[in-house]
Design a protein around this motif. Sequence first.
Motif, PDB file in Angstrom:
ATOM      1  N   ARG A  63      71.381  27.910 -39.457  1.00  0.00           N
ATOM      2  CA  ARG A  63      70.627  26.715 -39.839  1.00  0.00           C
ATOM      3  C   ARG A  63      69.668  27.099 -40.959  1.00  0.00           C
ATOM      4  O   ARG A  63      68.443  27.145 -40.767  1.00  0.00           O
ATOM      5  CB  ARG A  63      69.845  26.178 -38.643  1.00  0.00           C
ATOM      6  CG  ARG A  63      70.698  25.621 -37.515  1.00  0.00           C
ATOM      7  CD  ARG A  63      71.232  24.250 -37.853  1.00  0.00           C
ATOM      8  NE  ARG A  63      71.895  23.618 -36.705  1.00  0.00           N
ATOM      9  CZ  ARG A  63      72.512  22.459 -36.771  1.00  0.00           C
ATOM     10  NH1 ARG A  63      72.558  21.791 -37.916  1.00  0.00           N
ATOM     11  NH2 ARG A  63      73.087  21.941 -35.704  1.00  0.00           N
ATOM     12  N   PRO A  64      70.193  27.412 -42.151  1.00  0.00           N
ATOM     13  CA  PRO A  64      69.323  27.852 -43.247  1.00  0.00           C
ATOM     14  C   PRO A  64      68.202  26.854 -43.525  1.00  0.00           C
ATOM     15  O   PRO A  64      68.421  25.642 -43.552  1.00  0.00           O
ATOM     16  CB  PRO A  64      70.285  27.950 -44.436  1.00  0.00           C
ATOM     17  CG  PRO A  64      71.612  28.225 -43.806  1.00  0.00           C
ATOM     18  CD  PRO A  64      71.612  27.411 -42.552  1.00  0.00           C
ATOM     19  N   ASN A  65      67.007  27.400 -43.712  1.00  0.00           N
ATOM     20  CA  ASN A  65      65.843  26.533 -43.858  1.00  0.00           C
ATOM     21  C   ASN A  65      64.783  27.217 -44.719  1.00  0.00           C
ATOM     22  O   ASN A  65      64.628  28.432 -44.692  1.00  0.00           O
ATOM     23  CB  ASN A  65      65.276  26.212 -42.473  1.00  0.00           C
ATOM     24  CG  ASN A  65      64.297  25.054 -42.496  1.00  0.00           C
ATOM     25  OD1 ASN A  65      64.321  24.226 -43.404  1.00  0.00           O
ATOM     26  ND2 ASN A  65      63.441  24.990 -41.506  1.00  0.00           N
ATOM     27  N   GLY A  66      64.052  26.433 -45.491  1.00  0.00           N
ATOM     28  CA  GLY A  66      62.962  26.929 -46.315  1.00  0.00           C
ATOM     29  C   GLY A  66      61.627  26.562 -45.697  1.00  0.00           C
ATOM     30  O   GLY A  66      61.566  26.084 -44.566  1.00  0.00           O
ATOM     31  N   PRO A 105      72.438  27.744 -54.375  1.00  0.00           N
ATOM     32  CA  PRO A 105      71.870  29.087 -54.524  1.00  0.00           C
ATOM     33  C   PRO A 105      70.914  29.465 -53.397  1.00  0.00           C
ATOM     34  O   PRO A 105      70.804  30.651 -53.058  1.00  0.00           O
ATOM     35  CB  PRO A 105      71.146  29.011 -55.875  1.00  0.00           C
ATOM     36  CG  PRO A 105      70.911  27.567 -56.118  1.00  0.00           C
ATOM     37  CD  PRO A 105      72.073  26.862 -55.494  1.00  0.00           C
ATOM     38  N   LEU A 106      70.239  28.484 -52.810  1.00  0.00           N
ATOM     39  CA  LEU A 106      69.335  28.771 -51.701  1.00  0.00           C
ATOM     40  C   LEU A 106      70.113  29.207 -50.465  1.00  0.00           C
ATOM     41  O   LEU A 106      69.739  30.181 -49.800  1.00  0.00           O
ATOM     42  CB  LEU A 106      68.483  27.544 -51.379  1.00  0.00           C
ATOM     43  CG  LEU A 106      67.521  27.093 -52.474  1.00  0.00           C
ATOM     44  CD1 LEU A 106      66.887  25.750 -52.115  1.00  0.00           C
ATOM     45  CD2 LEU A 106      66.437  28.145 -52.707  1.00  0.00           C
ATOM     46  N   TRP A 107      71.196  28.506 -50.157  1.00  0.00           N
ATOM     47  CA  TRP A 107      72.036  28.890 -49.017  1.00  0.00           C
ATOM     48  C   TRP A 107      72.724  30.231 -49.268  1.00  0.00           C
ATOM     49  O   TRP A 107      72.832  31.058 -48.355  1.00  0.00           O
ATOM     50  CB  TRP A 107      73.084  27.802 -48.747  1.00  0.00           C
ATOM     51  CG  TRP A 107      72.576  26.661 -47.923  1.00  0.00           C
ATOM     52  CD1 TRP A 107      71.498  25.874 -48.189  1.00  0.00           C
ATOM     53  CD2 TRP A 107      73.130  26.190 -46.685  1.00  0.00           C
ATOM     54  NE1 TRP A 107      71.346  24.930 -47.211  1.00  0.00           N
ATOM     55  CE2 TRP A 107      72.339  25.095 -46.278  1.00  0.00           C
ATOM     56  CE3 TRP A 107      74.225  26.558 -45.915  1.00  0.00           C
ATOM     57  CZ2 TRP A 107      72.599  24.387 -45.102  1.00  0.00           C
ATOM     58  CZ3 TRP A 107      74.492  25.847 -44.743  1.00  0.00           C
ATOM     59  CH2 TRP A 107      73.692  24.780 -44.345  1.00  0.00           C
ATOM     60  N   ARG A 108      73.182  30.453 -50.485  1.00  0.00           N
ATOM     61  CA  ARG A 108      73.843  31.717 -50.805  1.00  0.00           C
ATOM     62  C   ARG A 108      72.878  32.883 -50.615  1.00  0.00           C
ATOM     63  O   ARG A 108      73.234  33.909 -50.018  1.00  0.00           O
ATOM     64  CB  ARG A 108      74.362  31.683 -52.237  1.00  0.00           C
ATOM     65  CG  ARG A 108      75.137  32.937 -52.641  1.00  0.00           C
ATOM     66  CD  ARG A 108      75.883  32.720 -53.945  1.00  0.00           C
ATOM     67  NE  ARG A 108      74.989  32.347 -55.027  1.00  0.00           N
ATOM     68  CZ  ARG A 108      75.156  31.275 -55.806  1.00  0.00           C
ATOM     69  NH1 ARG A 108      76.170  30.446 -55.603  1.00  0.00           N
ATOM     70  NH2 ARG A 108      74.310  31.018 -56.782  1.00  0.00           N
TER      71      ARG A 108
END
Length: 217
Positions: A63-66, A105-108
């Motif tokens: 669950r990619p998150n910033g 690019p953020l998920w990568r």
Amino acid sequence: MIHGIDVSGYQGRPDWKAVVEGGADFAIVKLTEGNGYVNPHAAAQVDGALEVGLLVCGYHYARPNGPNWAADARDEADKMMTRAGSLFCFLDVERNEPLTAQEIPLWRAWCYAFRTHCQEAGHPVGWYSYSPFTAALGLEASWETTLLWLARYPLPWRRDGAYEKWPDAPLPWARVDVWQDGGDRNGATWPGVEGPCDVNRFAGSRAELEELIGSAR
């Protein structure tokens, strides 16, 4: 070719003896998801599968998150590794909605940070997703050395796995190691599991899969 299943909290406690009698040689168990969720049946599922002699791996649903993407990736990796023990694990990366150009690019980078953190802790991971999503991410060439578990659902699903063609691998991989060919999308089932079940194939022998997941560690 050998067969296996993957399970999550939805499958509860399968009849593992019946799973083996149905022809399975391996199982992949969902351990964790995101920063908080832990499969409440994971420990029992792993123990039950091991008790009947199955090869067992785990997986973490990302669950990619910033806003601090790298820290979030490390946190999710730690939660997975805490529960994985000595199990080889896959990183499950997918989303129903396509990623935007800003998100890619953020998920990568998040995926790279997750994998790097696991490697530095002595717990390398494999990759699970489906081809279009993986291709959209544009992963670095270094991912080629990780094991690839790919979802692709042919119609009709064949329990014997006797399809005309093994799926092509998305870049940067040269081949698919484990193919998830069955699930609720094409009505796959397996003895010992109630309802639809995710079903997988490995093109080699049990000994070859055992060597792959062992050498990856």
